[in-house]
Design an enzyme around this catalytic site. Structure first.
Site: not given
Ligand code: MTE
Ligand code: HPA
Ligand code: MOS
Length: 775
Positions: A730, A309, A231
């Site tokens: 998540e 958070r 990120e």
């Molecule tokens: N799933 C896979 N296969 N690989 C990943 O890196 N990252 C996770 C989740 N699922 C991840 C994953 C995280 S930390 C987040 S925030 C969300 O996917 C981000 O994607 P989305 O917002 O499209 O669900």
């Molecule tokens: N969640 C995940 N990533 C982020 C956030 C949050 O609330 N704020 C900034 N980056």
């Molecule tokens: Mo997920 S920890 O918000 O990239």
């Protein structure tokens, strides 16, 4: 209709055949260089001198670069304080210090050995306790205060005090941090990066090289996993590749080795939370106090938001009438800790789940009963400590359904019998919950934009700011666009994410990738649809097309076009029953000079939490769920098996149940790994010793629950989000905690009058040590 269906992941086939292109799969250009990174030798101190003259003499070395070579060497998402490369003050051991540009990577290791570094070492601060002693803070959060905590504590029948401690977690994505920078004309850079946040990568690269943002394009085709680790921290390594590219005017490829990646990059924040809880004889919580402490590592990174958070999630699924929640983040000489799936939420949530397990053991009441009576209510007891209404609350329904479907009562009885009958093996069970707030808590990040291009053969290209890291966001957007146009999902192609098509994008994070970018995609599709409906309407009514006409009112919604229906690759008028094909309407639009492109902007409405007054919405909605886990411990070795896990999740009206169940199982297993085997082990000098798959244990297929049941709750009430879906990425990670609380439950059968007291991760060693305490 493709929305709601089990469409396969858009990379499923190419992942399996090996055709998917990750950064290091990009073909090497003839003049390309590879970049290696040398880290600092100690955890704290000052760099006195770097002598790389001998290394420069090696054959195959193109250059060695340090902090001094950057126009601006500082970056940081919240506070710009982190050096891209160490300048003089060392933040942590193995922090990037020298870049080595070479023609083949064997030379990197030779060069590393020839670089002489002189340092003036000082004593490092490595733990939360040491940082507290030294008063070394990154930030202190605004507390959440409600009710009359002190007087309730004075008159409560029971009070438990304690400390909850959990460790960090390595992201363990399959693809390490990786970027290739291509120098273009006029100083411009095109950077391909394994990044969750192309816009930040663009900005950090531009700033580091003193370029305008418009001179840098960042492209992300996909990541081999991100999990939060890419990120913010992808940007730093992208800047290194870009520096070498701009110095040498050659493409520069930087792909960290697994060991370097594990040593150099940040991880989940370890937390150490002190608490006091007051409750009555039935286990009803009367008042709660907690002070959270996070180990932020050397730099601010995303720590303040992660701490927030954690505080937003320490209530778990439970109502605290009177509470005081305080938080602080400590600065230590460790890798700078960063986003990791759950973003502090798991560390907060697990604290209260642990406490409830202790309350159960203390009161000798099943922990399920305590959870049940403390759940947020439907009509009352439904305001969080930060003032948000828990509306459309499905928690009581979820807990109850899972209790019944898992036959909890009998399971608990069987386990009790088993533990009485057996010595050498010990079983336990526990059900924990998840109420995960969906939205970036930094309000401005809740925005996105999408670009949709329709081609005359009927195929569509969609570009958004979302990045694909395996989670299936591309597939969901494919389905959303296909649903909007009434065409098969195969006609929709998701394009690589690029900052030249989508600007000022938010990271794909906070589980809101599909929420935000899916909503923007739908809006862009609807804009094109409105024009196509106009074209079709004119055609069906036999009106001669006059392209001098302004786009008429009904494109802007003033005239009803509900009679024009797009489905099954045809366009139909429900009034006249006339039809034409999808391609015919596109051609008609094109030849009449009507645009087949759409761009839209989306922002999440209704957000606006005010920390000072604890009013306004922090989250758009909550994703809820619960998990029941049954574990078995070998009393002689401490070895753990998860015999069974049942999960019930509310994901609203799911866009793709297959992908969502994949996310639930993946997140759960990742959470389970965090609380059981994933132990970050450091030398006393601060060096991470568990920096490879041989020493750091993530769950494998044999560690996953022997019986693993996942169900989704039917819930179509979430009008807050695109197509009534809910974010999934998540939230289910929080449910991994049920394995850890089940271990506590198992231990209590042997702990006599003591409360089981373990830290997380509960490795076999931790479990064995705890058992030995009862002898
Ligand atoms: N799933 C896979 N296969 N690989 C990943 O890196 N990252 C996770 C989740 N699922 C991840 C994953 C995280 S930390 C987040 S925030 C969300 O996917 C981000 O994607 P989305 O917002 O499209 O669900
Ligand atoms: N969640 C995940 N990533 C982020 C956030 C949050 O609330 N704020 C900034 N980056
Ligand atoms: Mo997920 S920890 O918000 O990239």
């Amino acid at each position: 209709m493709s929305v709601g269906q089990n469409i396969r992941h858009d990379s499923a086939v190419s992942h399996v055949t090996g055709e998917s292109i990750f950064i290091d799969d990009r073909p090497r250009l003839q003049n390309e260089v590879l970049v290696g990174v040398l880290g600092t030798p100690v955890s704290a101190g000052k760099i006195k001198k770097i002598d790389y003259s001998d290394a420069l003499k090696l054959k195959g070395i193109f250059g060695i670069y340090t902090a001094k070579d950057f126009a601006h060497n500082k970056w940081g998402t919240i506070v710009q304080e982190q050096p891209i490369m160490v300048d003089d003050i060392i933040g942590y051991i193995d922090e990037p210090l020298c870049l080595i540009a070479v023609i083949n990577d064997e030379v990197i290791n030779q060069a590393k050995k020839l670089i002489k570094i002189e340092v003036e070492e000082i004593k490092a601060i490595l733990t939360i306790d040491e940082a507290l002693m030294a008063q070394s803070f990154i930030c202190k959060a605004t507390p959440f205060i409600r009710g009359d905590v002190e007087s309730i504590f004075k008159k409560s029948p029971h009070v438990l005090k304690g400390v909850f401690e959990c460790g960090g977690q390595e992201h363990f994505y399959m693809e390490s941090q990786a970027s290739i920078a291509y120098p273009l004309e006029n100083g411009q850079i095109e950077i391909h990066s394994s990044s969750q946040h192309p816009t930040e990568t663009q900005h950090v690269v531009a700033h580091a090289l003193h370029l305008d943002f418009s001179q840098v394009v960042c492209v992300v085709k996909r990541m081999g996993g991100g999990f939060g680790g890419k990120e913010s921290q992808a940007a730093q390594f992208a800047a290194m590749a870009a520096l070498v590219a701009s110095k040498l005017k050659r493409p520069a490829r930087l792909v960290l080795t697994k060991d370097d990646d594990m040593m150099m990059t940040g991880k989940r924040h370890p937390f150490k939370n002190t608490y006091e809880i007051a409750f009555d004889n039935s286990g009803k919580i009367l008042a709660f106090k907690s002070q959270l402490y996070a180990n932020g590592g050397a730099y601010t990174d995303l720590t303040p938001s992660i701490l927030d958070r954690a505080m937003f999630h320490i209530d778990g699924c439970y109502y605290f009438e009177h509470c005081l929640i305080e938080g602080a983040a400590l600065r230590t000489n460790q890798h700078s800790n960063t986003a990791f799936r759950g973003f502090g939420g798991p560390q907060g949530n697990m604290t209260i789940e642990s406490i409830i397990e202790d309350m159960a053991n203390y009161l000798k009441i099943d922990s399920y009963e305590i959870r049940k009576i403390n759940l947020y209510g439907i009509n009352d007891r439904n305001i969080t400590p930060y003032g948000q209404l828990v509306d459309n609350n499905v928690l009581p329904e979820i807990f109850n359904k899972l209790y019944v479907s898992s036959d909890y009562k009998n399971l608990a009885l069987e386990i009790q019998k088993f533990n009485l009958a057996h010595s050498g093996k010990l079983r336990g069970l526990s059900m924990t919950g998840c109420k995960f707030g969906i939205a970036f808590t930094a309000k401005h990040l809740n925005q996105g934009n999408a670009l949709v291009n329709i081609h005359l053969d009927g195929t569509v290209q969609v570009s958004t700011g979302a990045t694909e890291m395996g989670q299936g966001v591309n597939t969901k957007m494919q389905q959303i666009a296909a649903g909007a146009f009434g065409i098969p999902f195969q006609k929709i192609v998701m394009m690589p994410t690029s900052t030249e098509k989508n600007h000022n994008t938010s990271p794909t994070a906070a589980s809101s990738g599909a929420d935000i970018n899916g909503a923007a995609t739908l809006l862009a599709c609807e804009k094109i649809l409105a024009r196509l409906k106009w074209v079709a309407h004119l055609h069906f009514t036999g009106t001669v097309f006059n392209d001098k006409d302004e786009l008429p009112a009904f494109v802007h919604g003033a005239v009803n076009t509900d009679h024009i229906i797009f489905e099954n690759e045809t366009v139909r008028c429900s009034l006249t029953n006339k039809k034409m094909t999808w391609i015919e309407v596109l051609k008609m639009a094109y030849f009449n000079r009507v645009s087949l492109g759409g761009y839209a902007f989306f922002k999440t409405e209704g957000l606006g939490f005010d920390k000072k007054t604890l009013t306004g919405k922090a989250f758009n909605y909550f994703t809820n769920g619960a998990a029941l886990s049954v574990v078995e411990i070998d009393e002689y070795s401490g070895e753990l098996k998860v015999l069974r896990t049942d999960i019930l999740m509310d994901l609203g009206r799911t866009i793709n149940p297959g992908i969502d169940i994949g996310q639930v199982s993946g997140a759960f297993v990742q959470g389970m790994g965090w609380v059981t085997t994933e132990n970050l082990f450091y030398h006393e000098n601060g060096k991470l010793l568990s920096h490879s798959p041989t020493t750091y244990k993530i769950p494998n297929i044999q560690d996953t629950p022997r019986e693993f049941n996942i169900e989704l709750l039917e819930n179509h009430s979430n009008t807050q989000n695109v197509l009534r879906s809910k974010a999934v990425g998540e939230p289910p990670l929080l449910l991994g905690a049920s394995v850890w609380t089940a271990i506590k439950n198992a231990l209590h059968f042997r702990s006599k009058d003591q409360l089981p007291n373990i830290t997380s991760p509960a490795t076999n060693e931790v479990i064995l040590m705890e058992l030995s305490r009862y002898e």
